[in-house]
Design an enzyme around this catalytic site. Structure first.
Site, PDB file in Angstrom:
ATOM      1  N   ASP A  14      -3.168   0.837  -1.372  1.00 46.62           N
ATOM      2  CA  ASP A  14      -1.964  -0.175  -1.376  1.00 46.62           C
ATOM      3  C   ASP A  14      -2.007   0.126   0.185  1.00 46.62           C
ATOM      4  O   ASP A  14      -1.990  -0.726   0.743  1.00 46.62           O
ATOM      5  CB  ASP A  14      -0.586   1.148  -1.645  1.00 46.62           C
ATOM      6  CG  ASP A  14      -0.995   2.234  -0.616  1.00 46.62           C
ATOM      7  OD1 ASP A  14      -1.592   3.224   0.170  1.00 46.62           O
ATOM      8  OD2 ASP A  14       0.667   3.144  -0.263  1.00 46.62           O
ATOM      9  N   ASP A  19      -6.987   6.323  -3.823  1.00 43.06           N
ATOM     10  CA  ASP A  19      -6.528   6.939  -2.507  1.00 43.06           C
ATOM     11  C   ASP A  19      -5.621   7.169  -2.318  1.00 43.06           C
ATOM     12  O   ASP A  19      -5.190   7.527  -3.115  1.00 43.06           O
ATOM     13  CB  ASP A  19      -6.155   5.311  -1.130  1.00 43.06           C
ATOM     14  CG  ASP A  19      -5.878   5.682  -0.051  1.00 43.06           C
ATOM     15  OD1 ASP A  19      -6.008   6.052   0.900  1.00 43.06           O
ATOM     16  OD2 ASP A  19      -3.907   5.767  -0.564  1.00 43.06           O
ATOM     17  N   ASP A  65      -7.665   0.088   3.251  1.00 49.90           N
ATOM     18  CA  ASP A  65      -7.844   0.488   2.166  1.00 49.90           C
ATOM     19  C   ASP A  65      -8.583  -1.045   1.408  1.00 49.90           C
ATOM     20  O   ASP A  65      -9.614  -1.211   1.012  1.00 49.90           O
ATOM     21  CB  ASP A  65      -7.307   0.653   0.422  1.00 49.90           C
ATOM     22  CG  ASP A  65      -6.764   1.597   0.992  1.00 49.90           C
ATOM     23  OD1 ASP A  65      -7.354   2.844   1.517  1.00 49.90           O
ATOM     24  OD2 ASP A  65      -5.570   2.406   0.672  1.00 49.90           O
TER      25      ASP A  65
END
Length: 833
Positions: A717, A507, A721
């Site tokens: 995080d 990410d 996600d």
């Protein structure tokens, strides 16, 4: 106002809830009728030792009860100390010191799997723990414990204190039996010397010494040999074969043959009582050292729990008093003085000071804590005198949850271990078959004595324990030691999976970048607005008030920028109604009946809102600089756009380089514009980019990669996600992220250092290499030693010496994983965590 503590649970009794009840003629205070009822049951069962206290005042857990006294564990009030969720589907960790070999694991798991109502039975060989998941509507906990007792395993609910006490008790018992065997060995040795020196030539002396040796051997076999005999009996009773069956067969064969020679003095054969006692002594030495070595190798979770103080300074009515942490309630205030460790998770009410959080993050740098900041149990207060409001205690603290996850990881099974477990029963069966074949061969070719000695040697020499320890020991050590250095591995099996991952998906925001977005510019559709400072402030305050309702990093950055620009206080925010967050799109809310919508250009465009051309041109320009745009609309009209940027993590570039050097594919997955994501990828040395992905689509991206045959690790995080972290073969979350992402991941980087991803990959490779070394050494040992024993080249005494050594080699090799985090090893890897 708070009164005295409950006699049963130790919790403080709120005003009006005091219940008084006579217990054995003495009136005792309770906080509820449940505690009073359970206390009566405990006293009726003769279990008063439940209320014994340690010097610091902490309640001890109940000692291991006899089978008939476990019914009080069925009470919810008692189970609440060990079971997190008291619904119909419950889970508990039991402990049993009777677990001593891999065959025990097979026996317990297969026996419990047949019990109606048991949903899961998983044995942690290294920690001697049994995780049970059951349907409480169908089955009582006491019935589960009784079932385990019936196959020879005295199980009690796991508690760190009682576990350590049980471990010490078991080791002390083993030492007593070892000492007795050693004393008997020394005495029998003198009898043997007398016989070998010439006493055997005199029939009367020979017969006399044989009888003396028989008496000593009988007593020694009954006491020192009890662990092996009892293990064999319970194993056969359950229609299974364990290592103790092989050992017991060897011992009993030697004993009864020697007894037969003693009872028939006319027979010219020799007695082997000295050999029997010698290898009992040596086997007990091996088992004792194995227990100590195993405990030292996997005691990381115990050391972690010891970081949490058992007592606290309760601040009440202006006074301080020392109380057990167990008795604290949420909302109470405690005082933490300089040099003390925080006993609870809490929030600073007053005071300021530096706190060392190395035990959670793995980093030794100190962090300033002041009013409103959170503190964690086990961390060290350096120099401040802090008043802290209690938020969570004991197992509910961050430290307590880490310890629980470490224990879960240590008890979980990797695929390679499951294969080993299936082989184990066959291993012992083959051992006995080979011993019988050896006995038969030597009986017809060299006589009964050689046949017995050879068959016994084969039974003793084979060691499935080393084979069974190969995987769990390596996983337990790796999981425990990594937690101390900020890498929390929640499932031991992931160590094997991670080694095979070939595609790492990152990410962007908060993972490859610091996640601390900063507003760089405001651009308005109407240039005149920038000239009217009052109007500009009113608009910024309105849109920031809406963003203030969201926890998204971009929203937090906007609210922070406006707050700092105009020196706003908490009461300055405008009242927002009908607030709604749309993941991957933006937020909206109503202020004074006016609708404000703040989010992506794509979202506003989908709402049929016109994006002014001047703002589009400005957005394209900023996109080339890697800036993120947030568009603002008021009453259905786009009024401006804000631009933010996020700095890359300093270690991100090196991590990507190292992963590429290992031949791994690397992908940047982001909801940002393609041009923004591509600029970040270029800054990191280049990687595949998948941009403008909605949160719900991240999961699909991972699924598509897996459909191509790739093993994927997802590193993220945020809340958005979480689905992708769960879908990936290995999910890795940063400790600075949301609780949801950490709950969804297999590995949590508590220090939020990206280089820890590389460390985890290398630790995975090291652990799997250690597992393979352990399996290879145990197989090599048996391939070499068993033929030697069958050929009559090894005596039972030599077999008793070498058998425990094979287990110690496996344990010692697994313990070497601790050196992975040594200063020298870190320097060799480049200094990462």
């Amino acid at each position: 106002m708070i009164h005295q503590a409950c006699f049963h649970c130790g919790q403080a009794i709120p005003e009006g809830d005091l219940i008084l009840k006579p217990i054995e003629g003495v009136t005792r205070p309770f906080c509820c009728h449940g505690c009073a009822s359970v206390c009566e049951v405990i006293y009726e069962a003769g279990m008063q030792s439940f209320y014994q206290r340690t010097p610091d005042g902490e309640l001890l857990s109940p000692p291991p009860p006899p089978n008939k006294e476990v019914d009080f564990y069925d009470y919810d009030e008692v189970q609440s100390q060990y079971v997190g969720d008291l619904s119909s589907r419950r889970e508990i960790t039991l402990m049993s010191e009777a677990i001593h070999c891999a065959a025990c694991v097979w026996l317990i798991e297969h026996t419990m799997a047949k019990v109606d109502g048991v949903l899961l039975a998983a044995v942690n060989f290294t920690n001697k723990q049994i995780k049970i998941r059951w349907n409480n509507d169908k089955l009582k906990l006491s019935d589960i414990i009784k079932k385990l007792n019936s196959i020879g395993y005295d199980a009690t609910p796991y508690d760190a204190t009682s576990s350590q006490n049980a471990y010490k008790k078991a080791n002390r018992d083993l030492l007593y039996r070892l000492g007795f065997a050693g004393f008997a060995m020394m005495n029998v040795m003198w009898f043997s010397i007398a016989l070998y020196s010439g006493a055997a030539e005199d029939q009367e002396f020979r017969h006399y010494f044989h009888w003396l040796m028989l008496v000593v051997a009988t007593v020694t076999l009954a006491y020192s040999g009890q662990p092996f005999l009892k293990g064999a009996y319970t194993s056969l009773k359950a229609r299974s074969v364990g290592m103790d069956v092989s050992i017991s067969l060897g011992m009993l064969t030697t004993y009864f043959y020697s007894m037969w020679v003693t009872l028939h003095p006319e027979h010219v054969g020799e007695v082997y009582f000295d050999t029997l006692i010698d290898f009992m002594f040596l086997l007990l030495i091996g088992r004792y050292f194995e227990a100590i070595s195993k405990n030292k190798a996997v005691d990381a979770s115990r050391r972690l729990m010891e970081l949490q103080p058992k007592v606290a300074r309760l601040s009440q009515d202006g006074e301080q008093k020392i109380v057990p942490v167990r008795s604290l309630l949420k909302g109470q205030d405690i005082v933490v003085k300089p040099g003390d460790k925080f006993p609870v998770d809490g929030k600073v009410v007053s005071g300021q000071g530096m706190v060392n959080e190395a035990m959670l993050s793995g980093e030794s740098r100190e962090i300033t804590k002041s009013l409103g900041d959170t503190v964690s149990a086990g961390t060290l207060n350096i120099d401040g005198n802090l008043l802290v409001e209690v938020v969570a205690i004991l197992q509910d603290t961050k430290l307590g949850k880490i310890v629980h996850l470490v224990e879960e990881a240590q008890g979980s099974k990797a695929p390679i271990q499951c294969t080993a477990d299936k082989i184990m029963p066959w291993f012992v069966t083959v051992t006995i078959t080979l011993a019988v074949m050896s006995f038969a061969y030597w009986f017809f070719n060299a006589g009964i004595e050689t046949a017995i000695m050879t068959g016994t040697a084969v039974l003793i020499i084979t060691c499935p324990c080393a084979f069974g320890l190969a995987t769990p020991m390596a996983i337990a050590v790796a999981s425990g030691v990594s937690a101390r250095f900020g890498i929390l591995i929640k499932n031991g099996a992931v160590l094997e999976t991670l080694n095979g991952v070939d595609h790492f998906v990152f990410d962007k925001t908060g993972t490859l970048t610091l996640g601390e977005m900063r507003v760089t510019d405001f651009v308005w559709a109407d240039p005149a607005m920038a000239q009217n400072k009052a109007l500009e402030q009113a608009n910024l305050l309105a849109l920031a008030s809406v963003e203030h309702q969201s926890e998204h990093s971009l929203a937090v950055a906007v609210a922070r920028a406006v707050k700092e620009r105009y020196q706003l206080n908490a009461q300055d925010w405008l009242a927002v109604e009908a607030f709604k967050a749309l993941p991957g799109k933006g937020v909206q809310g109503t202020i004074d009946a006016t609708l404000w919508q703040i989010g992506t250009a794509k979202w506003l465009d989908s709402l049929a809102l016109t994006l002014p051309e001047v703002l589009r041109i400005e957005a394209d320009f900023h996109a080339q600089q890697g800036h993120t745009a947030i568009w603002a609309a008021c009453a259905g009209q786009v009024i401006g756009v804000l631009f933010l940027e996020d700095a890359l993590r300093p270690e991100a570039n090196e991590l990507i380089r190292r992963l590429k050097a290992k031949g791994k594919q690397v992908t940047l997955l982001s909801g940002d514009l393609e041009v923004v994501a591509q600029r970040v990828a270029d800054a990191l040395g280049g990687m595949q980019v998948i941009a403008e992905v909605l949160p719900e689509d991240k999961n699909q991206v991972i699924r598509d990669l897996q459909a191509r045959g790739q093993r994927v690790a997802m590193i993220g995080d945020g809340i958005n996600d979480a689905p992708a972290l769960v879908r990936a073969d290995v999910g890795i979350a940063l400790g600075s992220g949301t609780d949801v992402s950490m709950d969804s991941a297999d590995i949590v980087l508590m220090n939020s250092d990206l280089m820890a991803v590389n460390t985890a990959v290398e630790l995975s490779a090291r652990t799997l290499r250690t597992v393979k070394q352990n399996i290879a050494s145990s197989i090599a040992y048996n391939i070499i030693m068993v033929p030697l024993a069958m050929a009559g080249m090894l005596t039972p005494l030599m077999a008793a010496i070498t058998m425990p050594l094979s287990s110690l080699v496996v344990i010692g090799n697994a313990a070497r994983i601790r050196n992975f985090f040594s200063v020298k090893a870190n320097k060799r890897r480049g200094g990462e965590s």
